[in-house]
Design an enzyme around this catalytic site. Sequence first.
Site, PDB file in Angstrom:
ATOM      1  N   GLU A 206      26.738  47.354  46.664  1.00  0.00           N
ATOM      2  CA  GLU A 206      27.611  46.291  47.178  1.00  0.00           C
ATOM      3  C   GLU A 206      26.972  45.585  48.382  1.00  0.00           C
ATOM      4  O   GLU A 206      27.177  44.398  48.602  1.00  0.00           O
ATOM      5  CB  GLU A 206      28.957  46.875  47.625  1.00  0.00           C
ATOM      6  CG  GLU A 206      29.798  47.457  46.495  1.00  0.00           C
ATOM      7  CD  GLU A 206      30.948  48.333  47.023  1.00  0.00           C
ATOM      8  OE1 GLU A 206      31.921  48.500  46.278  1.00  0.00           O
ATOM      9  OE2 GLU A 206      30.869  48.863  48.153  1.00  0.00           O
TER      10      GLU A 206
ATOM     11  N   ASP B 272      37.526  45.599  38.062  1.00  0.00           N
ATOM     12  CA  ASP B 272      38.274  46.150  36.919  1.00  0.00           C
ATOM     13  C   ASP B 272      39.762  45.896  37.116  1.00  0.00           C
ATOM     14  O   ASP B 272      40.224  45.703  38.235  1.00  0.00           O
ATOM     15  CB  ASP B 272      38.002  47.659  36.777  1.00  0.00           C
ATOM     16  CG  ASP B 272      38.227  48.392  38.091  1.00  0.00           C
ATOM     17  OD1 ASP B 272      37.285  48.463  38.897  1.00  0.00           O
ATOM     18  OD2 ASP B 272      39.362  48.848  38.333  1.00  0.00           O
TER      19      ASP B 272
HETATM   20  N1  ADE Z   1      36.598  50.079  43.269  1.00  0.00           N
HETATM   21  C1  ADE Z   1      36.442  49.276  42.227  1.00  0.00           C
HETATM   22  N2  ADE Z   1      37.409  49.476  41.317  1.00  0.00           N
HETATM   23  C2  ADE Z   1      38.223  50.436  41.812  1.00  0.00           C
HETATM   24  C3  ADE Z   1      39.399  51.073  41.350  1.00  0.00           C
HETATM   25  N3  ADE Z   1      39.944  50.777  40.190  1.00  0.00           N
HETATM   26  N4  ADE Z   1      39.954  52.016  42.135  1.00  0.00           N
HETATM   27  C4  ADE Z   1      39.413  52.330  43.323  1.00  0.00           C
HETATM   28  N5  ADE Z   1      38.300  51.769  43.800  1.00  0.00           N
HETATM   29  C5  ADE Z   1      37.704  50.817  43.054  1.00  0.00           C
END
Ligand code: ADE
Length: 248
Positions: free
Chosen positions: A15, A206
């Site tokens: 990142e 996501d």
């Molecule tokens: N970082 C990226 N996606 C995530 C998720 N679904 N839960 C926690 N941290 C994350």
Amino acid sequence: MVITRVLIAIAMEAESAPFVAHLGLQPDPSFFPPQTPFNAFRGKHNSCELTVVTNGKCSVHEVDNVGTVPAALATFLALQKLNSTSEDADLLINAGTCGGFKRKGAEIGDVFLTTAVANHDRRIQIPGFVEYGIGKISSTSVENLANHIDAKLGVCTTSNSLDFHEVDSHHMLENDASVKDMEAAAIAWSAEMFGTPHFGVKVVTDIVDGDKPTQEEFLENLGSAAKSLQEALPKVIEFVCDKKHDEL
Ligand code: ADE
């Protein structure tokens, strides 16, 4: 007072690396105590002094130190170091990836700025401790910045897990979360100890309330999210530098 010193806390190397390279920030190996795995990269951008801190790798498992414990410790030590050299941060930005809730309008690649952070996995059913566990902390107000970079605004809910269980769902809803991560609430907790204004810049990798398995979707989109963070962060820095807090 205008903002001239900005601390940026980023958990994962994937990142942070594009942003650190883009701004030509240099490693500062003496920034953190030698016992810690944390990394610091420093440099100037226009009139602002920037310090990016990352949580480094776990020496046992050789993966990034994600989650609340490394995040709170690295943030605390960074703020303490800057304080000890009279270079106190005017602003702390927590940048990284997150899961997004489609019920709150989140889509893959969206940039969210936090309005508040809270925990969804600290359930302590004893009077007084319930609210402590949730630990909701307001972010500094960044509505003008959100308009300027066309980002969405919302609450980030934190736990130490990438996935979630049914009971977490209930608490994430109660927290009115737009996005979910593994560090924001811990970083805000450390920032509050120093009275440093803070907010999060989170790119969605996501969809939490979607159909795809989180880990697959996360790995599929991590590269493009890091790129999107690299595009958004310089705009954020350019906007906040030399501004007063109430102009954000
Ligand atoms: N970082 C990226 N996606 C995530 C998720 N679904 N839960 C926690 N941290 C994350």
